[in-house]
Design a protein around this motif. Structure first.
Motif, PDB file in Angstrom:
ATOM      1  N   ALA A 242       0.828  -1.204   0.000  1.00 17.14           N
ATOM      2  CA  ALA A 242       0.000   0.000   0.000  1.00 17.14           C
ATOM      3  C   ALA A 242       0.869   1.265   0.000  1.00 17.14           C
ATOM      4  N   LEU A 243       1.991   1.218   0.749  1.00 13.56           N
ATOM      5  CA  LEU A 243       2.912   2.368   0.754  1.00 13.56           C
ATOM      6  C   LEU A 243       3.431   2.630  -0.657  1.00 13.56           C
ATOM      7  N   ILE A 244       3.813   1.564  -1.325  1.00 13.43           N
ATOM      8  CA  ILE A 244       4.332   1.709  -2.687  1.00 13.43           C
ATOM      9  C   ILE A 244       3.224   2.188  -3.625  1.00 13.43           C
ATOM     10  N   GLY A 245       2.010   1.697  -3.387  1.00 13.16           N
ATOM     11  CA  GLY A 245       0.869   2.195  -4.163  1.00 13.16           C
ATOM     12  C   GLY A 245       0.708   3.694  -3.980  1.00 13.16           C
ATOM     13  N   GLY A 246       0.922   4.158  -2.746  1.00 14.78           N
ATOM     14  CA  GLY A 246       0.837   5.599  -2.456  1.00 14.78           C
ATOM     15  C   GLY A 246       1.888   6.380  -3.231  1.00 14.78           C
ATOM     16  N   ILE A 247       3.104   5.820  -3.263  1.00 13.65           N
ATOM     17  CA  ILE A 247       4.162   6.452  -4.054  1.00 13.65           C
ATOM     18  C   ILE A 247       3.733   6.479  -5.525  1.00 13.65           C
ATOM     19  N   GLY A 248       3.064   5.389  -5.939  1.00 16.05           N
ATOM     20  CA  GLY A 248       2.600   5.272  -7.322  1.00 16.05           C
ATOM     21  C   GLY A 248       1.696   6.435  -7.726  1.00 16.05           C
ATOM     22  N   VAL A 249       0.872   6.895  -6.781  1.00 14.84           N
ATOM     23  CA  VAL A 249      -0.007   8.034  -7.103  1.00 14.84           C
ATOM     24  C   VAL A 249       0.841   9.250  -7.492  1.00 14.84           C
ATOM     25  N   GLY A 250       1.916   9.479  -6.738  1.00 19.75           N
ATOM     26  CA  GLY A 250       2.825  10.588  -7.045  1.00 19.75           C
ATOM     27  C   GLY A 250       3.469  10.416  -8.417  1.00 19.75           C
ATOM     28  N   VAL A 251       3.923   9.164  -8.678  1.00 22.63           N
ATOM     29  CA  VAL A 251       4.551   8.867  -9.973  1.00 22.63           C
ATOM     30  C   VAL A 251       3.560   9.162 -11.096  1.00 22.63           C
ATOM     31  N   HIS A 252       2.341   8.683 -10.890  1.00 22.58           N
ATOM     32  CA  HIS A 252       1.292   8.858 -11.895  1.00 22.58           C
ATOM     33  C   HIS A 252       1.071  10.341 -12.205  1.00 22.58           C
ATOM     34  N   MET A 253       0.919  11.120 -11.139  1.00 24.57           N
ATOM     35  CA  MET A 253       0.650  12.554 -11.325  1.00 24.57           C
ATOM     36  C   MET A 253       1.812  13.241 -12.037  1.00 24.57           C
ATOM     37  N   ALA A 254       3.026  12.869 -11.678  1.00 21.51           N
ATOM     38  CA  ALA A 254       4.200  13.501 -12.295  1.00 21.51           C
ATOM     39  C   ALA A 254       4.240  13.200 -13.788  1.00 21.51           C
ATOM     40  N   ILE A 255       3.998  11.917 -14.137  1.00 20.74           N
ATOM     41  CA  ILE A 255       4.037  11.556 -15.560  1.00 20.74           C
ATOM     42  C   ILE A 255       2.923  12.267 -16.316  1.00 20.74           C
ATOM     43  N   LEU A 256       1.739  12.245 -15.709  1.00 23.10           N
ATOM     44  CA  LEU A 256       0.580  12.864 -16.364  1.00 23.10           C
ATOM     45  C   LEU A 256       0.824  14.356 -16.594  1.00 23.10           C
ATOM     46  N   ALA A 257       1.309  15.033 -15.576  1.00 19.40           N
ATOM     47  CA  ALA A 257       1.554  16.469 -15.696  1.00 19.40           C
ATOM     48  C   ALA A 257       2.584  16.748 -16.789  1.00 19.40           C
ATOM     49  N   THR A 258       3.636  15.925 -16.808  1.00 20.71           N
ATOM     50  CA  THR A 258       4.686  16.118 -17.816  1.00 20.71           C
ATOM     51  C   THR A 258       4.121  15.917 -19.221  1.00 20.71           C
ATOM     52  N   LEU A 259       3.362  14.832 -19.401  1.00 24.51           N
ATOM     53  CA  LEU A 259       2.817  14.541 -20.728  1.00 24.51           C
ATOM     54  C   LEU A 259       1.891  15.660 -21.190  1.00 24.51           C
ATOM     55  N   LEU A 260       1.043  16.122 -20.284  1.00 20.79           N
ATOM     56  CA  LEU A 260       0.094  17.175 -20.666  1.00 20.79           C
ATOM     57  C   LEU A 260       0.836  18.457 -21.027  1.00 20.79           C
ATOM     58  N   ALA A 261       1.974  18.686 -20.351  1.00 21.93           N
ATOM     59  CA  ALA A 261       2.712  19.926 -20.609  1.00 21.93           C
ATOM     60  C   ALA A 261       3.522  19.854 -21.897  1.00 21.93           C
ATOM     61  N   VAL A 262       4.172  18.721 -22.124  1.00 16.44           N
ATOM     62  CA  VAL A 262       5.119  18.705 -23.247  1.00 16.44           C
ATOM     63  C   VAL A 262       4.644  17.951 -24.484  1.00 16.44           C
ATOM     64  N   SER A 263       3.595  17.105 -24.351  1.00 14.29           N
ATOM     65  CA  SER A 263       3.189  16.361 -25.546  1.00 14.29           C
ATOM     66  C   SER A 263       1.836  16.854 -26.027  1.00 14.29           C
ATOM     67  N   ALA A 264       1.463  16.367 -27.205  1.00 11.99           N
ATOM     68  CA  ALA A 264       0.180  16.784 -27.776  1.00 11.99           C
ATOM     69  C   ALA A 264      -0.917  15.791 -27.425  1.00 11.99           C
ATOM     70  N   LEU A 265      -0.612  14.841 -26.508  1.00 15.09           N
ATOM     71  CA  LEU A 265      -1.593  13.809 -26.173  1.00 15.09           C
ATOM     72  C   LEU A 265      -2.842  14.406 -25.513  1.00 15.09           C
ATOM     73  N   ALA A 266      -3.992  13.826 -25.863  1.00 18.22           N
ATOM     74  CA  ALA A 266      -5.230  14.225 -25.194  1.00 18.22           C
ATOM     75  C   ALA A 266      -5.213  13.663 -23.776  1.00 18.22           C
ATOM     76  N   PHE A 267      -6.093  14.173 -22.924  1.00 16.47           N
ATOM     77  CA  PHE A 267      -6.072  13.748 -21.518  1.00 16.47           C
ATOM     78  C   PHE A 267      -6.188  12.231 -21.372  1.00 16.47           C
ATOM     79  N   ALA A 268      -7.177  11.643 -22.054  1.00 17.22           N
ATOM     80  CA  ALA A 268      -7.405  10.196 -21.883  1.00 17.22           C
ATOM     81  C   ALA A 268      -6.170   9.396 -22.269  1.00 17.22           C
ATOM     82  N   ALA A 269      -5.528   9.785 -23.354  1.00 12.35           N
ATOM     83  CA  ALA A 269      -4.341   9.057 -23.816  1.00 12.35           C
ATOM     84  C   ALA A 269      -3.200   9.236 -22.808  1.00 12.35           C
ATOM     85  N   ALA A 270      -2.998  10.466 -22.356  1.00 11.99           N
ATOM     86  CA  ALA A 270      -1.929  10.745 -21.400  1.00 11.99           C
ATOM     87  C   ALA A 270      -2.172   9.976 -20.100  1.00 11.99           C
ATOM     88  N   HIS A 271      -3.429   9.939 -19.674  1.00 11.69           N
ATOM     89  CA  HIS A 271      -3.792   9.240 -18.437  1.00 11.69           C
ATOM     90  C   HIS A 271      -3.521   7.742 -18.585  1.00 11.69           C
TER      91      HIS A 271
END
Ligand code: GDD
Ligand code: MN
Length: 379
Positions: A242-271
């Motif tokens: 569960a702790l690692i899952g919690g870290i995973g949420v952070g990882v997820h948000m970081a990747i998502l934010a990066t993709l939305l900022a630098v790529s042309a991917l739509a939200f669903a694809a980036a997510h």
């Protein structure tokens, strides 16, 4: 009659094995003993070295474990594979002073103790030339251990101790078997407080090979403390998961934010990309930490990863489904619905991956016997 079983966990100690056997023969002259090495398939041929000695000296044996790691669990299996009424556990790297063994045995009898701990903290004991940070860390851990668990000894972190077999057997089913601290585990798991005596010794410097105690040992120490305190209610592996899952949420948000900022991917694809990447990261972390003792490598790693992604995908569906039903049908608040969904998904992911991804590996089945007609019968 056999009086003493010496259980020695080993990992990459080939050069130390013959020296230890010779020193034990010297110090235990007159005491009927046996030595059981428990080796976790060391790549340097430690098990072969032990068996080479065993051929000439039947007091020596080797239990070789394949696909497993862990000092504590090795010790448990060594004790179970031995027979004397008294067992001593000691390292295979000559850091524990074998010359105190006869005195430990005397003390066990004279004090009618269950356990005699080889201590570095009391009367005459010491650390030899162990590094300052190691000694400091050891002292700190000792204090934490004594405070958290009932461990009435000056050196609960010792890997050098003698125990009566009956006392060990009373506790064996409750042992955690996690990490390096088998003595602490034993003291904390015993159904009755064990009577402890001590015998000081000075921790020697290592001659050959290297220490396997790394930063992970610290994590495992924490897990042992957790298991002995809250482990009755929640499995510690689930806490780690569960702790690692919690870290995973952070990882997820970081990747998502990066993709939305630098790529042309739509939200669903980036997510979606972020979700898959997070599953991979969680798999790698759980493989390295939560299931370190059963770590998958090579092709097993790839197969494990694919299975894990499949399992987590089902977990995600369950998560969303349950949250939606709670929210829509039962009018639960949004956050409680979300939490319930997340918890259900996490429990599913944990339960199923513990069975399919990191199942305790059974030994490979022997090839089916070739059936030949029994000559005696056919006569
Ligand atoms: N079978 C098996 N499996 N044996 C292992 C494993 C493992 O995964 N890891 C280590 N060992 C063996 C080593 O080969 C050695 O014989 C013994 O366990 C202790 O390991 P070391 O790597 O030498 O540990 P250390 O010297 O740093 O730590 C010692 O001091 C600690 C307190 O400071 C040990 O005695 C610890 O038990 C003790 O807590
Ligand atoms: Mn050592």
């Amino acid at each position: 009659m056999l009086q003493l079983s010496v259980v020695v966990p080993t990992f990459r100690e080939r050069e130390n094995v013959p020296v230890l056997v010779a020193r034990l023969a010297e110090t235990l002259a007159g005491i009927p003993y046996e030595i059981v090495f428990v080796d976790d398939d060391s790549p340097d041929g430690t098990a072969e070295a032990a068996r080479a000695i065993a051929v000439a000296d039947p007091r020596v044996r080797c239990v070789q474990r394949i696909g497993r790691r862990g000092l504590s669990s090795a010790v448990i299996e060594g004790v179970l594979a031995s027979a004397a009424p008294v067992v001593v556990v000691m390292d295979g790297d000559l850091q524990h002073d074998e010359r105190i063994l006869p005195r430990m045995l005397e003390r066990l009898r004279a004090d009618a103790a269950d356990v005699v701990v080889g201590t570095r903290y009391a009367g005459g004991g010491g650390f030899g030339d162990l590094s300052g940070t190691r000694v400091g860390l050891s002292r700190l851990a000792t204090r934490v251990a004594r405070r958290t668990l009932r461990a009435e000894t000056s050196d609960p972190m010792s890997g050098f101790f003698m125990v009566r077999r009956d006392a060990f057997m009373e506790a064996v089913r409750d042992l955690s078997g996690i990490g390096f601290k088998i003595l602490l585990d034993l003291l904390a798991s015993s159904p009755r407080p064990l009577k402890v005596a001590e015998e000081p010794y000075s921790f020697r410097a290592r001659q050959a090979g290297e220490s396997k105690l790394d930063t992970m040992a610290l994590w495992e120490f924490g897990m042992l403390l957790l298991d002995k305190t809250v482990g009755r209610f929640v499995p510690v592996r689930f806490i780690a998961f569960a702790l690692i899952g919690g870290i995973g949420v952070g990882v997820h948000m970081a990747i998502l934010a990066t993709l939305l900022a630098v790529s042309a991917l739509a939200f669903a694809a980036a997510h979606t990309v972020a979700t898959v990447a997070t599953m991979c990261a969680n798999f790698a972390l759980n493989n390295a930490i939560t299931y370190r003792d059963r770590r998958l490598k090579g092709s097993a790693f790839v197969r494990g990863l694919l299975g894990f992604v499949a399992i987590c995908s089902v977990g995600a569906l369950a998560n969303v489904g349950i949250a939606a039903v709670l929210f829509d049908r039962f009018e639960t608040t949004w956050w409680a619905s979300a939490l319930a969904g997340i918890l259900a998904g996490a429990v599913w992911n944990f339960a199923v991956s513990s069975i399919y991804t990191w199942r305790p590996r059974p030994p490979r089945p022997a090839p089916a016997p070739v059936l030949r007609p029994d000559p005696a019968r056919s006569l």
